[in-house]
Design an enzyme around this catalytic site. Structure first.
Site, short mmCIF file in Angstrom:
data_model
loop_
_atom_site.label_atom_id
_atom_site.label_comp_id
_atom_site.label_asym_id
_atom_site.label_seq_id
_atom_site.Cartn_x
_atom_site.Cartn_y
_atom_site.Cartn_z
CB SER A 179 -0.86 0.01 1.27
OG SER A 179 -0.07 0.45 2.37
CG ASP A 180 1.70 5.78 -1.09
OD1 ASP A 180 1.70 6.50 -2.09
OD2 ASP A 180 2.57 5.87 -0.19
CD1 TRP A 181 1.93 7.19 5.89
CD2 TRP A 181 4.10 6.77 5.61
NE1 TRP A 181 2.55 7.44 7.07
CE2 TRP A 181 3.89 7.19 6.93
CE3 TRP A 181 5.39 6.46 5.22
CZ2 TRP A 181 4.92 7.29 7.87
CZ3 TRP A 181 6.42 6.56 6.14
CH2 TRP A 181 6.17 6.96 7.45
#
Ligand code: GLC
Length: 743
Positions: free
Chosen positions: A289-291
């Site tokens: 995932s992104d942050w």
């Protein structure tokens, strides 16, 4: 045999728990590692499996909104963490890995970092490198960055960013390859090959990560993280192809985007992750995932809480949760309560374990932790030379009135502008390991190259307030016969969460250039920034203008190489430079519409009342110190049958007095098709270097897919009909020929 057994197992599991196997769950570990991956998987508890899907940042550096958590080392020892990001250095990564070796199964940690354009040796920002149109060079800077990062214990970079964008307001344009999909595919391939090399088992190569999947660059208003609302057709035609190119180049991981696509956050978007990426494209790596993007699905208003976010994310195909803690908090209960089938967990963990095996981490978890290799590699002369060459190749010459460049042993040069002496800004955004004190500024580079000249300096304007010091400028510039002025935005004004509503260079800096011209000086302007910028007010007063972007550690030397003519500038713009921000989004491969734009102000056409629709500088534009003549393209014949290769030739001649490199570009136009097609599309480029007077034939070869596009049914097709082939040295400077393509 083993593989189909694993798949049957998986199938059996799923058939037992649901009516049909969901898409994208048909993942099969390739023969080499299948037995080893599954032997580890079979030993793992559910809690340990979920641990592999959990990623935390170190606390000494964060690249997103971080959470206080003093239990990370304890969680690592319990096997509750699969990866760390923002841990760097052979010693520091060893320290964390030693904690992982205290866990029950001693599964090694994966260390990820944003090695976007270099590690300690910082290369030009990716948008600048894209201006080089030198794919071999981009592969080389990526492999150089990988070598340095790997020497510092890094296994995985969150790069290349392959988001296409047509909006200079978006701060992250600096991270990508610009506006063109076809070229973005070529750059994606080159960068993945550079980072990953021929084998992930080599301790000078690292996992790459194609991000941000998908269409992040289409954020409305150019505002970072904003809503993306594009048609399925545009998604497949414009934004997905560079991701597919990265996948075909073997990219090990993907990172999903923050934004929604079709009203569904990319993190939980089954169409993107399960169907397109894992089922249709048969991706065998893993998706991070992104942050905090798993957790942020709550903010999107698409899930009620973190538990639901965990469920939607893992079911959609997001395999590793960066920093949100949704997976480590809720997946165990979700599996035990039957909401999530454990087959989804196994699928994700297989993908993650496979990459750790491919890196050789199970054989030796510390194989990337060598202080000696780190000492021998970091900031080596070889790496700095690559940075210097990449810098010079990325510079775009926009204007050279009366050919005042190159500077032939000028007697007295005055370097003006605080940016020209700013080490910090030369690094650009996402240079998280670069050290400003190691950067060569423009002033230092010019002093070093023009040792026999008198080089003076004036700050010209305050770096923070842009307040002019014209008196100081007049004093410093008075004796000079040549001034080199550094203007532009600050490095912190592009990058993540750095979108700008205005993209004009500060008015005071533009006034400075006007004043210098009024002093009767020859004025060379260096435009610096991480995006296309607007500088109409200074343009008429500049004798020469170079787009020098942010060029990294060797910026000053690279710029001096170009100013002196040691390197004849060869860069071409990978992104359109607007005449005003009001034109944005603006790009060269636009559609003709029913009322095509005409130059000038004609009513009832697709233009503006108050502004010519054309950009300041078009895609593919860039001058040289020499001049090239390019003939009209001549096809080998005028009618081609389906499946036949299409060749067209041009002659290129250097008619100037300097040796130089020209990037000859080939564009096509499909005049009539089942969906409207752009007025031109880049489908080839060749860089050739010619001596003065030398000429060379250049042959472009097109195949069926080069003429293709996605139709209304999202099928990639090539339809018969008439095509224009256009060849030239810029998207707005081409000569044409016609061909017909028949079934
Ligand atoms: C950031 C960025 C992403 C980066 C990640 C880790 O928010 O969106 O590109 O790789 O977090 O730093």
């Amino acid at each position: 045999m083993k593989n189909c057994f694993v798949s049957m197992m998986l199938m059996g599991l799923l058939v037992g728990s649901c009516t049909q196997q969901p898409e994208g769950l048909n993942f099969r570990v390739q023969e080499t590692y299948a037995a080893r991956v599954d032997s580890v998987l079979e030993m793992m508890t559910l809690e340990e499996k979920i641990g592999q899907m959990n990623q935390y940042t170190s606390d000494f550096q964060v690249t997103g909104p971080s959470k206080n958590d003093s239990t990370k080392l304890e969680q690592i020892r319990k096997g509750r963490v699969g990866s760390m990001l923002n841990v760097k250095g052979a010693a520091e990564t060893r320290r964390y890995q030693q904690e992982a070796m205290k866990s029950r199964l001693r599964i090694p940690l994966l260390f990820g970092l944003d090695v976007i354009h270099g590690m300690r040796t910082v290369y030009p920002i990716p948008l600048a490198e894209a201006a080089s149109f030198n794919l071999e060079l981009m592969e080389r800077t990526a492999s150089s960055a990988a070598k340095e990062a790997a020497s510092e214990g890094i296994h995985w970079t969150f790069a290349p960013m392959v988001d296409i964008t047509r909006d200079a307001r978006w701060g992250r344009v600096m991270e990508g390859a610009g506006e063109d999909t076809w070229y973005g595919c070529k750059v994606a391939e080159a960068r993945v090959r550079g980072f990953q090399g021929k084998s992930l088992a080599d301790t000078t190569t690292i996992l790459a990560c194609a991000k941000h999947f998908a269409a992040y660059g289409a954020c409305i208003g150019g505002r970072d993280y904003n809503t993306v609302d594009v048609s399925r057709l545009t998604l497949h035609e414009v934004y997905l192809p560079p991701f597919y190119a990265a996948l075909k180049a073997g990219v090990a991981t993907f990172m999903n985007a923050f934004n929604e696509v079709d009203g569904i956050p990319a993190t939980g978007n089954t169409y993107l992750l399960r169907k397109v990426l894992k089922a249709d494209w048969k991706f065998d790596g893993f998706v991070v995932s992104d942050w905090n993007s798993v957790g942020e699905m709550v903010n999107h208003g698409w899930v009620n809480n973190l538990r639901q976010a965990a469920s939607k994310g893992v079911l959609a195909g997001c395999d590793m949760d960066m920093e949100s803690r949704a997976y480590t908090s809720h997946l165990e209960e979700l599996v035990k309560s039957g909401v999530v089938d454990e087959a989804y967990i196994d699928d994700a963990v297989r993908r993650i374990l496979l990459k750790k095996f491919e890196l050789g981490l199970f054989d030796d978890p510390f194989r990337y932790c060598s202080e000696q290799r780190q000492k021998n590699t970091v900031l080596s002369p070889e790496l700095k030379q690559v940075a210097r060459e990449a810098g010079a190749s990325s510079i775009v010459l926009l204007k050279n009135e009366n050919r005042i460049l190159p500077l032939n042993n000028p007697v007295r040069i005055c370097v003006i502008g605080a940016l020209a002496d700013s080490q910090e800004d030369m690094l650009g955004s996402w240079a998280i390991e670069g050290i400003r004190e190691e950067v060569v500024t423009v002033l230092a580079g010019i002093k070093s190259r023009f040792k026999n000249s008198q080089v003076t300096y004036a700050e010209g304007y305050d770096l923070n307030t842009n307040k002019l010091d014209l008196e100081g400028v007049r004093r410093a510039a008075a004796p000079a016969d040549m001034v080199v002025v550094g203007v532009g935005e600050r490095a912190y004004q592009s990058g993540e969460a750095r979108s700008m509503a205005h993209i004009d260079i500060p008015a005071s800096q533009q006034l400075l250039v006007q004043e210098l011209k009024k002093m009767g000086k020859k004025v060379v302007v260096l435009v610096m920034g991480g995006r296309p910028l607007v500088f109409n007010e200074l343009e008429p007063y500049a004798d020469a203008i170079l787009m020098t972007w942010w060029l990294g550690t060797e910026a000053g030397n690279a710029i001096a190489d170009v100013l002196s003519g040691d390197y004849n500038p060869s860069g071409k713009l990978p992104m359109t430079f607007p005449a005003t921000v009001g034109q944005v989004p603006i790009y060269y491969n636009y559609k003709n519409t029913g009322r095509p734009c005409q130059s000038g102000f004609m009513t009832y056409t697709c233009g503006y009342l108050d502004q010519d629709f054309r950009p300041a500088y078009p895609f593919g534009y860039g001058l040289s110190y020499t001049q090239f003549e390019i003939s009209a393209p001549v096809p080998t014949k005028s009618v081609y049958q389906r499946g036949e290769k299409i060749d067209c030739k041009v002659r290129v001649k250097n008619i100037g007095k300097y040796k130089g490199k020209e990037t000859v570009q080939l564009y096509i136009r499909d005049l009539v098709a089942s969906v409207t097609r752009p007025v031109k599309e880049l489908r080839g480029f060749k860089q050739i270097e010619l001596e003065p007077g030398e000429q060379q034939e250049v042959v472009f070869t097109l195949d069926e897919k080069d003429l293709g596009f996605y139709n209304q049914n999202l099928e990639f097709v090539t339809e018969p009909g008439d095509f224009e082939l256009m060849v030239g040295n810029s998207s707005d400077n081409v000569r044409k020929c016609m061909i017909s393509y028949e079934n």
